[in-house]
Design a protein around this motif. Sequence first.
Motif, PDB file in Angstrom:
ATOM      1  N   THR A  44      11.614  -5.143   4.495  1.00 38.17           N
ATOM      2  CA  THR A  44      10.911  -3.871   4.366  1.00 38.17           C
ATOM      3  C   THR A  44      10.220  -3.789   3.010  1.00 38.17           C
ATOM      4  O   THR A  44      10.785  -4.154   2.002  1.00 38.17           O
ATOM      5  CB  THR A  44      11.904  -2.703   4.508  1.00 38.17           C
ATOM      6  OG1 THR A  44      12.611  -2.852   5.731  1.00 38.17           O
ATOM      7  CG2 THR A  44      11.196  -1.373   4.496  1.00 38.17           C
ATOM      8  N   VAL A  45       8.987  -3.283   3.008  1.00 37.57           N
ATOM      9  CA  VAL A  45       8.233  -3.115   1.771  1.00 37.57           C
ATOM     10  C   VAL A  45       8.258  -1.634   1.413  1.00 37.57           C
ATOM     11  O   VAL A  45       7.926  -0.786   2.236  1.00 37.57           O
ATOM     12  CB  VAL A  45       6.775  -3.602   1.955  1.00 37.57           C
ATOM     13  CG1 VAL A  45       5.959  -3.339   0.719  1.00 37.57           C
ATOM     14  CG2 VAL A  45       6.753  -5.061   2.312  1.00 37.57           C
ATOM     15  N   SER A  46       8.634  -1.311   0.195  1.00 35.77           N
ATOM     16  CA  SER A  46       8.599   0.074  -0.283  1.00 35.77           C
ATOM     17  C   SER A  46       7.161   0.380  -0.649  1.00 35.77           C
ATOM     18  O   SER A  46       6.735   0.134  -1.780  1.00 35.77           O
ATOM     19  CB  SER A  46       9.516   0.239  -1.484  1.00 35.77           C
ATOM     20  OG  SER A  46      10.826  -0.129  -1.148  1.00 35.77           O
ATOM     21  N   TYR A  47       6.410   0.948   0.298  1.00 32.83           N
ATOM     22  CA  TYR A  47       4.952   0.976   0.207  1.00 32.83           C
ATOM     23  C   TYR A  47       4.364   1.560  -1.072  1.00 32.83           C
ATOM     24  O   TYR A  47       3.602   0.878  -1.721  1.00 32.83           O
ATOM     25  CB  TYR A  47       4.326   1.656   1.418  1.00 32.83           C
ATOM     26  CG  TYR A  47       2.864   1.891   1.218  1.00 32.83           C
ATOM     27  CD1 TYR A  47       1.994   0.814   1.096  1.00 32.83           C
ATOM     28  CD2 TYR A  47       2.349   3.157   1.074  1.00 32.83           C
ATOM     29  CE1 TYR A  47       0.659   0.998   0.872  1.00 32.83           C
ATOM     30  CE2 TYR A  47       1.008   3.354   0.856  1.00 32.83           C
ATOM     31  CZ  TYR A  47       0.168   2.275   0.757  1.00 32.83           C
ATOM     32  OH  TYR A  47      -1.151   2.458   0.529  1.00 32.83           O
ATOM     33  N   PRO A  48       4.656   2.758  -1.468  1.00 30.73           N
ATOM     34  CA  PRO A  48       3.893   3.230  -2.631  1.00 30.73           C
ATOM     35  C   PRO A  48       4.150   2.385  -3.883  1.00 30.73           C
ATOM     36  O   PRO A  48       3.257   2.196  -4.695  1.00 30.73           O
ATOM     37  CB  PRO A  48       4.385   4.659  -2.844  1.00 30.73           C
ATOM     38  CG  PRO A  48       5.037   5.041  -1.576  1.00 30.73           C
ATOM     39  CD  PRO A  48       5.525   3.790  -0.952  1.00 30.73           C
ATOM     40  N   ASP A  49       5.359   1.852  -4.018  1.00 28.54           N
ATOM     41  CA  ASP A  49       5.691   1.060  -5.200  1.00 28.54           C
ATOM     42  C   ASP A  49       5.216  -0.383  -5.069  1.00 28.54           C
ATOM     43  O   ASP A  49       4.794  -0.988  -6.044  1.00 28.54           O
ATOM     44  CB  ASP A  49       7.200   1.073  -5.433  1.00 28.54           C
ATOM     45  CG  ASP A  49       7.715   2.500  -5.595  1.00 28.54           C
ATOM     46  OD1 ASP A  49       6.972   3.320  -6.164  1.00 28.54           O
ATOM     47  OD2 ASP A  49       8.838   2.786  -5.150  1.00 28.54           O
ATOM     48  N   GLU A  50       5.285  -0.934  -3.876  1.00 31.57           N
ATOM     49  CA  GLU A  50       4.888  -2.322  -3.633  1.00 31.57           C
ATOM     50  C   GLU A  50       3.837  -2.350  -2.530  1.00 31.57           C
ATOM     51  O   GLU A  50       3.875  -1.539  -1.621  1.00 31.57           O
ATOM     52  CB  GLU A  50       6.081  -3.157  -3.158  1.00 31.57           C
ATOM     53  CG  GLU A  50       7.268  -3.158  -4.065  1.00 31.57           C
ATOM     54  CD  GLU A  50       8.461  -3.850  -3.405  1.00 31.57           C
ATOM     55  OE1 GLU A  50       8.243  -4.641  -2.473  1.00 31.57           O
ATOM     56  OE2 GLU A  50       9.580  -3.567  -3.818  1.00 31.57           O
ATOM     57  N   THR A  51       2.922  -3.281  -2.620  1.00 28.51           N
ATOM     58  CA  THR A  51       1.976  -3.490  -1.527  1.00 28.51           C
ATOM     59  C   THR A  51       2.154  -4.900  -1.007  1.00 28.51           C
ATOM     60  O   THR A  51       2.344  -5.833  -1.776  1.00 28.51           O
ATOM     61  CB  THR A  51       0.523  -3.291  -1.992  1.00 28.51           C
ATOM     62  OG1 THR A  51       0.280  -4.175  -3.077  1.00 28.51           O
ATOM     63  CG2 THR A  51       0.269  -1.864  -2.431  1.00 28.51           C
TER      64      THR A  51
END
Length: 186
Positions: A44-51
């Motif tokens: 899972t990618v933590s979207y706002p922090d990581e792209t």
Amino acid sequence: MQSLTNRSENVNRSPMTFAERIYIPEIAKGMAITLKHFFKKKVTVSYPDETRPFSPVFRGLHVLNRDEEGRERCTACGLCAVACPAEAITMEAAERLPGEEHLYREEKYAAKYEINMLRCIFCGLCEEACPKDAIYLSETVTPSDYARKKFIYTKQDMLIPNPVTEPEAYAEALGKNQPTTAGSLK
């Protein structure tokens, strides 16, 4: 009855043993799978922090290009609208007036250019059909919104900044999508 494929298996109908009836071995197998996944790297990618990295052939928002002098490349030929399988592109052509040579490259230009992003399938056929390299799909992700009217992008929404007046914004907007075809160097 004879089976049509050789993929069928016979079902074991014998009574369950004591170990099978108390389900402890099966519970232990399930817990082992859970523990194995618990210590793996998260996907899972933590979207706002990581792209997440996109593919090099990713197609994002449409951009209307300008030439080096800041003039619009689009000549309103309509090939992009004809090539669009979703019929998402609409345009109206107009004649260039005397004194507007610094705004438009050719005698004809797109007075109205709209793309309905709700219909667009991001196939890239408009980009391939354009003989003047006036439109390309950038690497920018389409922003989400709640109003349907905000997904109809006009010419002003898609037009790249002027390289004469805003060189930094122009270079940033080009990004990796700098023109590479022989026709764009003319």
